[in-house]
Scaffold this motif. Structure first.
Motif, mmCIF file in Angstrom:
data_model
loop_
_atom_site.group_PDB
_atom_site.id
_atom_site.type_symbol
_atom_site.label_atom_id
_atom_site.label_comp_id
_atom_site.label_asym_id
_atom_site.label_seq_id
_atom_site.Cartn_x
_atom_site.Cartn_y
_atom_site.Cartn_z
ATOM 1 N N ALA A 28 0.823 -1.147 0.009
ATOM 2 C CA ALA A 28 0.013 -0.087 -0.078
ATOM 3 C C ALA A 28 0.974 1.103 0.035
ATOM 4 C CB ALA A 28 -0.837 0.054 1.315
ATOM 5 N N ASP A 29 1.802 1.386 -0.820
ATOM 6 C CA ASP A 29 2.751 2.412 -0.725
ATOM 7 C C ASP A 29 2.109 3.339 -1.820
ATOM 8 O OD1 ASP A 29 4.493 2.078 -3.369
ATOM 9 O OD2 ASP A 29 4.263 0.077 -2.184
ATOM 10 N N LYS A 30 2.430 4.737 -1.730
ATOM 11 C CA LYS A 30 2.001 5.797 -2.416
ATOM 12 C C LYS A 30 1.613 5.750 -3.806
ATOM 13 C CE LYS A 30 0.898 9.991 -1.247
ATOM 14 N NZ LYS A 30 -0.099 10.119 -0.098
ATOM 15 N N MET A 31 3.100 5.233 -4.459
ATOM 16 C CA MET A 31 2.868 5.200 -5.935
ATOM 17 C C MET A 31 1.654 4.279 -6.529
ATOM 18 S SD MET A 31 4.917 7.482 -7.128
ATOM 19 C CE MET A 31 5.785 7.202 -8.782
ATOM 20 N N ARG A 32 1.353 3.070 -5.594
ATOM 21 C CA ARG A 32 0.464 2.259 -6.212
ATOM 22 C C ARG A 32 -0.904 2.587 -5.581
ATOM 23 N NH1 ARG A 32 2.675 -1.834 -9.237
ATOM 24 N NH2 ARG A 32 5.006 -1.994 -8.937
ATOM 25 N N SER A 33 -1.066 3.370 -4.919
ATOM 26 C CA SER A 33 -2.412 4.070 -4.405
ATOM 27 C C SER A 33 -3.299 4.831 -5.307
ATOM 28 C CB SER A 33 -2.447 4.711 -2.920
ATOM 29 O OG SER A 33 -1.566 5.848 -3.191
ATOM 30 N N GLU A 34 -4.367 4.897 -4.918
ATOM 31 C CA GLU A 34 -5.464 5.838 -5.726
ATOM 32 C C GLU A 34 -5.376 5.472 -7.237
ATOM 33 O OE1 GLU A 34 -7.091 8.815 -4.675
ATOM 34 O OE2 GLU A 34 -6.345 8.521 -2.527
ATOM 35 N N GLY A 35 -5.299 4.271 -7.518
ATOM 36 C CA GLY A 35 -5.085 3.961 -9.153
ATOM 37 C C GLY A 35 -3.807 4.231 -9.643
ATOM 38 N N LYS A 36 -2.837 4.252 -9.057
ATOM 39 C CA LYS A 36 -1.398 4.789 -9.415
ATOM 40 C C LYS A 36 -1.381 6.177 -9.995
ATOM 41 C CE LYS A 36 -0.497 -0.317 -10.351
ATOM 42 N NZ LYS A 36 -0.595 -1.174 -11.815
ATOM 43 N N TYR A 38 -0.176 8.662 -8.917
ATOM 44 C CA TYR A 38 1.142 9.354 -8.601
ATOM 45 C C TYR A 38 2.036 8.941 -9.860
ATOM 46 C CZ TYR A 38 -1.200 10.685 -4.418
ATOM 47 O OH TYR A 38 -2.097 11.474 -3.640
ATOM 48 N N VAL A 39 1.995 7.752 -10.408
ATOM 49 C CA VAL A 39 2.848 7.533 -11.584
ATOM 50 C C VAL A 39 2.759 8.623 -12.428
ATOM 51 C CG1 VAL A 39 3.399 5.687 -13.209
ATOM 52 C CG2 VAL A 39 2.842 4.937 -10.904
ATOM 53 N N VAL A 40 1.371 8.844 -12.772
ATOM 54 C CA VAL A 40 1.366 9.830 -13.969
ATOM 55 C C VAL A 40 2.012 11.507 -13.219
ATOM 56 C CG1 VAL A 40 -0.464 11.096 -15.369
ATOM 57 C CG2 VAL A 40 -0.894 8.743 -14.481
ATOM 58 N N VAL A 41 1.602 11.712 -12.017
ATOM 59 C CA VAL A 41 2.253 12.895 -11.486
ATOM 60 C C VAL A 41 3.676 12.865 -11.713
ATOM 61 C CG1 VAL A 41 2.485 14.410 -9.525
ATOM 62 C CG2 VAL A 41 0.283 13.333 -9.908
ATOM 63 N N SER A 42 4.494 11.863 -11.421
ATOM 64 C CA SER A 42 5.665 11.744 -11.488
ATOM 65 C C SER A 42 6.200 11.868 -12.904
ATOM 66 C CB SER A 42 6.300 10.568 -10.830
ATOM 67 O OG SER A 42 6.035 9.264 -11.450
ATOM 68 N N ILE A 43 5.502 11.206 -13.908
ATOM 69 C CA ILE A 43 5.814 11.300 -15.262
ATOM 70 C C ILE A 43 5.760 12.973 -15.687
ATOM 71 C CG2 ILE A 43 4.991 10.827 -17.500
ATOM 72 C CD1 ILE A 43 4.448 7.942 -16.434
ATOM 73 N N LEU A 44 4.812 13.388 -15.513
ATOM 74 C CA LEU A 44 4.864 14.838 -15.745
ATOM 75 C C LEU A 44 5.824 15.707 -15.045
ATOM 76 C CD1 LEU A 44 3.189 16.989 -17.452
ATOM 77 C CD2 LEU A 44 1.536 17.181 -15.592
ATOM 78 N N LEU A 45 5.972 15.364 -13.820
ATOM 79 C CA LEU A 45 7.031 16.173 -13.195
ATOM 80 C C LEU A 45 8.414 15.773 -13.888
ATOM 81 C CD1 LEU A 45 6.543 17.683 -10.727
ATOM 82 C CD2 LEU A 45 7.561 15.816 -9.369
ATOM 83 N N VAL A 46 8.830 14.508 -14.162
ATOM 84 C CA VAL A 46 10.322 14.645 -14.893
ATOM 85 C C VAL A 46 10.104 15.287 -16.272
ATOM 86 C CG1 VAL A 46 11.218 12.469 -16.386
ATOM 87 C CG2 VAL A 46 10.459 11.956 -14.148
ATOM 88 N N ILE A 47 9.222 15.344 -16.939
ATOM 89 C CA ILE A 47 9.062 16.173 -18.161
ATOM 90 C C ILE A 47 9.322 17.521 -17.859
ATOM 91 C CG2 ILE A 47 7.562 16.728 -20.049
ATOM 92 C CD1 ILE A 47 6.363 14.107 -20.279
ATOM 93 N N LEU A 48 8.543 17.919 -16.837
ATOM 94 C CA LEU A 48 8.771 19.524 -16.522
ATOM 95 C C LEU A 48 10.198 19.761 -16.022
ATOM 96 C CD1 LEU A 48 5.578 20.647 -14.640
ATOM 97 C CD2 LEU A 48 6.632 21.408 -16.740
ATOM 98 N N ILE A 49 10.671 18.750 -15.333
ATOM 99 C CA ILE A 49 11.809 18.937 -14.559
ATOM 100 C C ILE A 49 13.104 19.086 -15.721
ATOM 101 C CG2 ILE A 49 14.110 18.150 -13.377
ATOM 102 C CD1 ILE A 49 11.725 17.197 -11.363
ATOM 103 N N GLY A 50 12.966 18.051 -16.832
ATOM 104 C CA GLY A 50 13.785 17.885 -17.822
ATOM 105 C C GLY A 50 13.889 19.210 -18.791
ATOM 106 N N LEU A 51 12.607 19.654 -18.976
ATOM 107 C CA LEU A 51 12.450 20.971 -19.967
ATOM 108 C C LEU A 51 12.848 22.393 -19.228
ATOM 109 C CD1 LEU A 51 9.011 20.198 -21.836
ATOM 110 C CD2 LEU A 51 11.447 19.925 -22.627
ATOM 111 N N ILE A 52 12.681 22.357 -17.976
ATOM 112 C CA ILE A 52 13.085 23.442 -17.163
ATOM 113 C C ILE A 52 14.564 23.448 -17.139
ATOM 114 C CG2 ILE A 52 13.114 24.658 -14.828
ATOM 115 C CD1 ILE A 52 10.032 23.639 -14.739
ATOM 116 N N ALA A 53 15.185 22.317 -16.856
ATOM 117 C CA ALA A 53 16.600 22.069 -16.761
ATOM 118 C C ALA A 53 17.059 22.521 -18.100
ATOM 119 C CB ALA A 53 17.166 20.698 -16.394
ATOM 120 N N PHE A 54 16.619 22.239 -19.205
ATOM 121 C CA PHE A 54 17.146 22.484 -20.692
ATOM 122 C C PHE A 54 16.992 24.115 -21.009
ATOM 123 C CE2 PHE A 54 16.676 22.449 -25.386
ATOM 124 C CZ PHE A 54 17.753 22.079 -25.436
#
Lengths: 73, 226
Positions: A28-36, A38-54
Motif C-alpha cells: 500500500a505504498d503511495k505510488m500504487r495507491s489511488e489507481g496509481k 502518482y505515477v502519472v504525476v511523477s511522469i509529468l514532473l520528470v518532463i517538467l524538470i527536464g524541460l526546465i533544466a534545458f
C-alpha cells in the motif's frame, strides 16, 4: 555548474527512490495507491524538470552571449 | 508578436492537456489503472522527437544541396531538442513500465530500439564535437544525420512491430488500438500531441535564434580583432 549537477542528481534520486521502493509485491505504498495516479504525476514532473533544466542551460548561454555583445561595444 | 498565434495555441493546448489529462474519464483497466493517463505525456514526447528529427534531416539535406550556416544551425538544434525530448520519453517510459510491466527496463524491443535510436543521435553530437573545421563538421554531420534518421525509423517503428513486444502498438499486442478507439481519450490525446510538438518547436526556434545571434556576434568579434 557542480551545484546544479548535485541538485539534478538529488531530484533524480528522489524520483527513483519510490520506484525502487515499489519493486516488491503490491504494497500500500503511495505510488500504487489511488489507481496509481502518482505515477502519472511523477511522469509529468520528470518532463517538467527536464524541460526546465534545458531552458535553464539555454538561459545561461544567452547570458554569455549578452556579455559578449556588451564587450563589443 | 504577429506570428505568436501558434505559441498561444501551444500554451492553451498544453493547459487543456494537463487539466483534461488528469480529470477527464478514461477506460477502467486492470494493472494499467490511472497510469493510462501517462499516454498524454509520454507518447507526445516521441511524436515531438520524431517531428524534430525529421526537421533535422530535412535541413541536413538542405545543407548538402546548398551549404549555409543557417541550415546547419537548424539541423543541429532540431536534433538537440529532439534528443532531449527522446531522453524524457525514455525516462517517463521507464517509470510507466515499472508500475505496469513490473520493472523499469524489460529489454522490450520497443525500449531497446528507442535506446539505440537515441544513442545513434548521441553519436551525431560526438561526431560534431570531434571535427574542428566548421565546414567539414557541418558537411559530415549532415550526411550522418540522414543515416541517423533512416536508422531511427526501423528501430522505433518497424522492428518492434515484427517481434513480440509488450509495448502497445507493437507486435503481439493489440495494445492501445482498443484504447485509441475510445473517443474520450482521443479528445485529449490529439490536442496533447499537437501541444507538445508545438512546445518542442518553440524551444527549438529559441535555440536557433540564439545560435544565429551567436554567429553574428562571432562575425563582429572577428571584424573588431582585425
Amino acid at each position: 555548474m557542480k551545484k546544479i549537477n548535485k541538485i539534478l542528481l538529488l531530484a533524480l534520486l528522489l524520483l527513483i527512490n519510490p520506484l525502487l521502493f515499489a519493486q516488491d509485491a503490491e504494497m500500500a505504498d503511495k505510488m500504487r495507491s489511488e489507481g496509481k495516479i502518482y505515477v502519472v504525476v511523477s511522469i509529468l514532473l520528470v518532463i517538467l524538470i527536464g524541460l526546465i533544466a534545458f531552458v535553464f542551460f539555454t538561459d545561461r548561454k544567452v547570458s554569455a552571449l549578452e556579455k559578449r555583445i556588451n564587450e563589443l561595444k | 508578436m504577429k506570428s505568436a498565434w501558434w505559441k498561444i495555441l501551444c500554451v492553451l493546448l498544453l493547459m487543456y492537456t494537463v487539466v483534461g489529462g488528469f480529470l477527464f474519464s478514461v477506460p477502467r483497466l486492470n494493472i494499467v489503472n490511472e497510469t493510462i493517463r501517462a499516454l498524454y505525456f509520454h507518447v507526445p514526447m516521441w511524436f515531438a522527437m520524431v517531428f524534430l528529427f525529421l526537421g533535422s534531416a530535412v535541413h541536413a539535406i538542405k545543407y548538402l544541396r546548398n551549404p549555409s550556416v543557417e541550415s546547419d544551425i537548424w539541423s543541429v538544434e532540431c536534433a538537440n531538442v529532439g534528443l532531449v525530448l527522446g531522453i524524457l520519453g525514455i525516462i517517463t517510459g521507464m517509470i510507466w513500465a515499472n508500475y505496469t510491466w513490473g520493472s523499469p527496463w524489460h529489454g522490450d524491443p520497443k525500449q531497446n530500439g528507442a535506446a539505440v535510436a537515441l544513442l545513434v543521435y548521441l553519436a551525431y553530437f560526438v561526431l560534431r564535437g570531434s571535427v574542428n573545421n566548421e565546414e567539414q563538421r557541418a558537411k559530415l554531420s549532415a550526411v550522418y544525420n540522414i543515416f541517423a534518421f533512416v536508422a531511427m525509423i526501423p528501430l522505433i517503428f518497424i522492428i518492434p512491430r515484427m517481434t513480440s513486444s509488450m509495448h502497445p502498438g507493437s507486435g503481439g499486442n493489440p495494445g492501445f488500438n482498443m484504447y485509441d478507439l475510445d473517443s474520450r481519450m482521443r479528445m485529449v490525446f490529439y490536442p496533447a500531441v499537437t501541444g507538445w510538438i508545438l512546445l518542442g518547436g518553440w524551444i527549438t526556434t529559441l535555440r536557433i535564434r540564439m545560435k544565429l545571434v551567436e554567429e553574428k556576434i562571432a562575425l563582429k568579434e572577428d571584424e573588431k580583432n582585425k
